[in-house]
Motif scaffolding. Structure first.
Motif, PDB file in Angstrom:
ATOM      1  N   GLN A 202      45.620   2.122  21.495  1.00 40.73           N
ATOM      2  CA  GLN A 202      47.029   2.017  21.162  1.00 40.73           C
ATOM      3  C   GLN A 202      47.325   2.757  20.088  1.00 40.73           C
ATOM      4  OE1 GLN A 202      48.211  -1.977  20.988  1.00 40.73           O
ATOM      5  NE2 GLN A 202      48.214  -2.088  23.400  1.00 40.73           N
ATOM      6  N   PRO A 203      48.274   3.266  19.323  1.00 42.97           N
ATOM      7  CA  PRO A 203      48.781   3.885  18.205  1.00 42.97           C
ATOM      8  C   PRO A 203      48.197   3.020  17.109  1.00 42.97           C
ATOM      9  CG  PRO A 203      50.579   4.505  19.474  1.00 42.97           C
ATOM     10  CD  PRO A 203      49.698   3.402  20.210  1.00 42.97           C
ATOM     11  N   GLN A 227      41.586  12.728  13.163  1.00 44.02           N
ATOM     12  CA  GLN A 227      42.416  13.252  14.368  1.00 44.02           C
ATOM     13  C   GLN A 227      42.387  12.371  15.476  1.00 44.02           C
ATOM     14  OE1 GLN A 227      40.315  16.984  15.839  1.00 44.02           O
ATOM     15  NE2 GLN A 227      40.965  18.058  13.902  1.00 44.02           N
ATOM     16  N   ILE A 228      43.514  11.674  15.583  1.00 45.68           N
ATOM     17  CA  ILE A 228      43.380  10.313  16.303  1.00 45.68           C
ATOM     18  C   ILE A 228      44.153  10.653  17.609  1.00 45.68           C
ATOM     19  CG2 ILE A 228      44.863   8.051  16.420  1.00 45.68           C
ATOM     20  CD1 ILE A 228      44.820   8.038  13.359  1.00 45.68           C
ATOM     21  N   HIS A 229      43.470  10.290  18.634  1.00 39.12           N
ATOM     22  CA  HIS A 229      43.834  10.450  20.149  1.00 39.12           C
ATOM     23  C   HIS A 229      44.077   9.176  20.785  1.00 39.12           C
ATOM     24  CE1 HIS A 229      44.624  11.718  24.045  1.00 39.12           C
ATOM     25  NE2 HIS A 229      43.212  11.591  24.432  1.00 39.12           N
ATOM     26  N   VAL A 230      45.335   9.032  21.367  1.00 36.13           N
ATOM     27  CA  VAL A 230      45.640   7.599  22.080  1.00 36.13           C
ATOM     28  C   VAL A 230      45.223   7.719  23.418  1.00 36.13           C
ATOM     29  CG1 VAL A 230      47.395   5.741  22.414  1.00 36.13           C
ATOM     30  CG2 VAL A 230      47.234   6.811  20.258  1.00 36.13           C
ATOM     31  N   VAL A 234      40.926   3.631  27.532  1.00 39.80           N
ATOM     32  CA  VAL A 234      39.617   2.994  26.731  1.00 39.80           C
ATOM     33  C   VAL A 234      39.889   1.628  26.551  1.00 39.80           C
ATOM     34  CG1 VAL A 234      39.277   5.280  25.273  1.00 39.80           C
ATOM     35  CG2 VAL A 234      40.665   3.350  24.348  1.00 39.80           C
ATOM     36  N   ILE A 235      41.035   1.177  27.060  1.00 35.92           N
ATOM     37  CA  ILE A 235      41.118  -0.225  27.147  1.00 35.92           C
ATOM     38  C   ILE A 235      41.587  -0.829  25.919  1.00 35.92           C
ATOM     39  CG2 ILE A 235      40.598  -2.414  28.070  1.00 35.92           C
ATOM     40  CD1 ILE A 235      38.940  -1.160  30.291  1.00 35.92           C
ATOM     41  N   THR A 250      34.536   0.844  22.162  1.00 34.42           N
ATOM     42  CA  THR A 250      35.793   0.332  23.156  1.00 34.42           C
ATOM     43  C   THR A 250      35.190  -0.402  24.362  1.00 34.42           C
ATOM     44  OG1 THR A 250      35.126   2.380  24.573  1.00 34.42           O
ATOM     45  CG2 THR A 250      36.534   2.612  22.675  1.00 34.42           C
ATOM     46  N   VAL A 251      36.152  -1.085  24.867  1.00 36.60           N
ATOM     47  CA  VAL A 251      35.978  -1.930  25.946  1.00 36.60           C
ATOM     48  C   VAL A 251      35.384  -1.253  27.130  1.00 36.60           C
ATOM     49  CG1 VAL A 251      37.062  -3.642  27.561  1.00 36.60           C
ATOM     50  CG2 VAL A 251      37.463  -3.821  25.073  1.00 36.60           C
TER      51      VAL A 251
END
Length: 265
Positions: A202-203, A227-230, A234-235, A250-251
């Protein structure tokens, strides 16, 4: 450092000694477009049997009165360097144009904005199969692709972002997003920063992003660009990649690890 990296660093240093600006970058890109369409000319300007001075002299005669003396000086520096091929020389000239555009942006205090806009544009293309296919298509003319990108960002981005987006359509790094990625790496290197590629479900809000950046700066021991990618797949949790180091929490990753362990029982 490889021999190629050393050669690039030497050329970068040489060109940085020339007083350039955004207009110089535009002139260099025009020269690149000319050379892309003139195979005999680019072979002459990269001919290893000719002396560096002779190649620079040829460039000066060809470009005199067509571009500024500053642009001619940059082209002269590029053609005097040894290149493995004519196409590599043209790519090297375009690389200098990109660096000059980024330096002009930094001088105007707009580099961070340009980086953010370029990254956002690359993600947009990456996430749109039809747009990505159009930009990869060999049947679609280069100018048509540039018009497509120009319409997408018209009036929404810094002029340097628009200029570099137009150049990236040529995709010298195989695809538009990968070419943009190479520009972002140049910008980070010029600013003495590392790039942290982050994937979250999530953002992040401003406070979360600030805390994450502070933690990564401490981890990397220096300035970091995020550099953020939503990606909802990835849960939960976060994945961070800096250079060759990947920090995975990540889960989805933990579930995948559990699945592999079960398979190997």
């Amino acid at each position: 450092m490889t021999a190629r990296d050393a050669a690039n660093a030497a050329l970068d240093s040489s060109v940085e000694g020339i007083a350039t600006d955004a207009a110089t970058a535009a002139e260099l890109f025009a020269v690149v477009d000319l050379l892309d369409g003139q195979p005999m000319l680019r072979r002459s300007l990269s001919d290893p049997s000719s002396t560096p001075a002779a190649r620079a002299g040829l460039a000066k005669r060809l470009l005199a009165g067509k571009v500024s003396d500053t642009a001619i000086e940059v082209v002269g520096s590029v053609v005097q360097s040894p290149w493995r091929s004519a196409n590599a020389m043209v790519g090297g000239l375009e690389r200098q144009g990109v660096r000059i555009a980024l330096r002009a942006s930094a001088a105007g205090g707009q580099l961070e904005r340009v980086e953010e806009e370029l990254y956002s544009l690359a993600r947009t293309v990456d996430s749109d199969p039809e747009l990505g296919a159009a930009l990869r298509s060999l049947a679609y003319p280069l100018e048509g692709k540039r018009d497509l990108v120009a319409r997408l960002i018209s009036g929404k981005v810094d002029p340097v972002t628009a200029q570099l987006a137009s150049r990236a359509v040529r995709a010298r790094r195989r695809t538009f997003p990968l070419t943009i990625e190479s520009y972002l790496q140049m910008a980070a290197d010029m600013a003495g920063q590392k790039i942290a590629r982050i994937t979250v479900a999530q953002p992040l809000d401003e406070a979360q992003e600030a805390r994450l950046k502070a933690a990564l700066v401490a981890q990397a021991g220096g300035a970091v660009t995020l550099q953020i990618h939503v990606d909802p797949k990835v849960i939960g949790g976060i994945s961070v990649a800096i250079d060759d180091d990947v920090y995975e929490s990540t889960v989805a990753a933990r579930l995948e690890d559990a699945r592999r362990q079960l398979i190997n029982l």
